[in-house]
Design a protein around this motif. Structure first.
Motif, PDB file in Angstrom:
ATOM      1  N   ARG A 124       0.852  -1.532   0.116  1.00 38.29           N
ATOM      2  CA  ARG A 124       0.110  -0.094  -0.020  1.00 38.29           C
ATOM      3  C   ARG A 124       0.918   1.154  -0.234  1.00 38.29           C
ATOM      4  N   GLY A 125       2.018   1.315   0.363  1.00 39.30           N
ATOM      5  CA  GLY A 125       2.937   2.216   0.414  1.00 39.30           C
ATOM      6  C   GLY A 125       3.444   2.454  -1.008  1.00 39.30           C
ATOM      7  N   LEU A 126       3.488   1.600  -1.804  1.00 41.04           N
ATOM      8  CA  LEU A 126       3.891   1.984  -3.198  1.00 41.04           C
ATOM      9  C   LEU A 126       2.959   2.748  -4.104  1.00 41.04           C
ATOM     10  N   ARG A 127       3.415   3.559  -5.112  1.00 37.48           N
ATOM     11  CA  ARG A 127       2.427   4.106  -6.177  1.00 37.48           C
ATOM     12  C   ARG A 127       2.595   3.324  -7.207  1.00 37.48           C
ATOM     13  N   TRP A 128       1.528   2.426  -7.445  1.00 33.53           N
ATOM     14  CA  TRP A 128       1.416   1.505  -8.600  1.00 33.53           C
ATOM     15  C   TRP A 128       1.060   2.149  -9.804  1.00 33.53           C
ATOM     16  N   THR A 135      12.284   2.433  -7.352  1.00 27.68           N
ATOM     17  CA  THR A 135      11.314   1.844  -8.590  1.00 27.68           C
ATOM     18  C   THR A 135      11.500   0.580  -8.768  1.00 27.68           C
ATOM     19  N   LEU A 136      10.223  -0.167  -9.111  1.00 28.02           N
ATOM     20  CA  LEU A 136      10.213  -1.496  -9.174  1.00 28.02           C
ATOM     21  C   LEU A 136       9.798  -1.674 -10.543  1.00 28.02           C
ATOM     22  N   TRP A 137      10.412  -2.621 -11.258  1.00 26.13           N
ATOM     23  CA  TRP A 137      10.132  -2.876 -12.955  1.00 26.13           C
ATOM     24  C   TRP A 137      10.005  -4.466 -13.186  1.00 26.13           C
ATOM     25  N   PRO A 166      16.199  -1.941 -20.964  1.00 29.44           N
ATOM     26  CA  PRO A 166      14.628  -2.143 -21.219  1.00 29.44           C
ATOM     27  C   PRO A 166      13.969  -2.758 -19.967  1.00 29.44           C
ATOM     28  N   HIS A 167      12.954  -1.978 -19.688  1.00 34.19           N
ATOM     29  CA  HIS A 167      12.303  -2.073 -18.327  1.00 34.19           C
ATOM     30  C   HIS A 167      10.704  -1.506 -18.469  1.00 34.19           C
ATOM     31  N   LEU A 168       9.971  -2.072 -17.780  1.00 32.66           N
ATOM     32  CA  LEU A 168       8.486  -1.343 -17.891  1.00 32.66           C
ATOM     33  C   LEU A 168       8.358  -1.117 -16.237  1.00 32.66           C
ATOM     34  N   THR A 169       8.182   0.099 -15.841  1.00 37.20           N
ATOM     35  CA  THR A 169       7.900   0.365 -14.654  1.00 37.20           C
ATOM     36  C   THR A 169       6.419  -0.193 -13.893  1.00 37.20           C
ATOM     37  N   VAL A 170       6.586  -0.570 -12.931  1.00 36.36           N
ATOM     38  CA  VAL A 170       5.119  -1.098 -12.330  1.00 36.36           C
ATOM     39  C   VAL A 170       4.854  -0.195 -10.933  1.00 36.36           C
ATOM     40  N   ALA A 171       5.968   0.118 -10.242  1.00 34.50           N
ATOM     41  CA  ALA A 171       5.543   0.927  -8.956  1.00 34.50           C
ATOM     42  C   ALA A 171       6.841   1.777  -8.612  1.00 34.50           C
ATOM     43  N   ARG A 172       6.442   2.859  -7.961  1.00 30.34           N
ATOM     44  CA  ARG A 172       7.503   3.715  -7.391  1.00 30.34           C
ATOM     45  C   ARG A 172       7.082   4.071  -6.033  1.00 30.34           C
ATOM     46  N   THR A 173       8.106   4.687  -5.476  1.00 24.63           N
ATOM     47  CA  THR A 173       7.742   5.334  -3.949  1.00 24.63           C
ATOM     48  C   THR A 173       8.632   6.487  -3.810  1.00 24.63           C
ATOM     49  N   ARG A 174       8.174   7.423  -2.907  1.00 24.89           N
ATOM     50  CA  ARG A 174       9.094   8.609  -2.698  1.00 24.89           C
ATOM     51  C   ARG A 174      10.042   8.324  -1.763  1.00 24.89           C
ATOM     52  N   ALA A 175       9.677   7.261  -0.575  1.00 20.47           N
ATOM     53  CA  ALA A 175      10.677   7.068   0.474  1.00 20.47           C
ATOM     54  C   ALA A 175      11.445   5.904   0.182  1.00 20.47           C
ATOM     55  N   ASP A 176      12.701   5.723   0.656  1.00 20.49           N
ATOM     56  CA  ASP A 176      13.370   4.504   0.462  1.00 20.49           C
ATOM     57  C   ASP A 176      12.558   3.240   0.919  1.00 20.49           C
ATOM     58  N   THR A 177      12.459   2.165   0.277  1.00 17.72           N
ATOM     59  CA  THR A 177      11.701   1.081   0.437  1.00 17.72           C
ATOM     60  C   THR A 177      12.439  -0.204   0.202  1.00 17.72           C
ATOM     61  N   ASP A 178      12.308  -1.116   1.046  1.00 11.85           N
ATOM     62  CA  ASP A 178      12.952  -2.444   0.573  1.00 11.85           C
ATOM     63  C   ASP A 178      12.246  -3.191  -0.345  1.00 11.85           C
TER      64      ASP A 178
END
Length: 187
Positions: free
Chosen positions: A31-35, A87-89, A125-137
């Protein structure tokens, strides 16, 4: 207008990716990620930023030539990764060299059209699926994506996409993407 060149996966590939991303939502902390929004899932080839509308006709012409010089190639979504802790990709496999060449041609087309491009970086090459403004594991998400492998498809066109940034001030509002033009690969 804010523009970028992209490869847009077909609907069936996006549905497959959606199922994989839905499983990530069950992980602690999701829930802390911006999908990112599913309608906006894409592989950016060359980000151009704000482009003067007077430049767009020449940009279109040059991107069309870049597409014509590039052959179709096979690609599939494959695994996942992260850029730092924000950033998660989803990755890609298959015609990676062909995709890198298409990215280089799209970037060159933008430069030659007069679009001021940032410094050249090696294409990843990557497709971004989520980001967060705070450092996240993000490691648990990457671990979950480790075995993900999508069905292959043929990349057959280069798209020019306009990005409409959110401006409504609503929480978790997403950018909206509009395909301005597209050209078949290989002419």
């Amino acid at each position: 207008m804010r523009l970028f060149a992209a490869v847009l996966p077909p609907d069936e590939v996006l549905r497959e990716l959606g199922a994989a991303v839905d499983r990530l939502h069950a992980l602690p902390g999701s829930r802390g990620l911006r999908w990112t929004g599913r309608p906006g899932w894409h592989f950016t080839l060359a980000f151009m930023g704000e482009v003067d509308e007077r430049t767009v006709p020449e940009l279109r012409e040059r991107l069309g030539r870049a597409a014509h010089r590039s052959e179709e190639f096979r690609l599939r979504l494959f695994g996942g990764g992260r850029f730092g802790r924000r950033t998660l990709w989803i990755g890609a496999a298959g015609g990676i060299e062909e995709m890198r060449m298409l990215a280089e041609r799209a970037e060159a087309a933008a430069r030659r059209s007069g679009v001021p491009m940032d410094e050249h970086r090696a294409y990843h090459p990557h497709l971004t699926v989520a980001r967060t403004r705070a450092d996240t594991d993000l490691r648990p998400y990457v671990d979950e994506l480790h075995g993900f492998e999508g069905a292959p498809w043929t990349v057959s066109e280069l798209a020019l996409v306009r990005s409409h940034l959110p401006g409504g001030g609503l929480e978790r509002e997403q950018p909206r993407y509009e395909t301005v033009d597209a050209w078949p690969l290989g002419g």
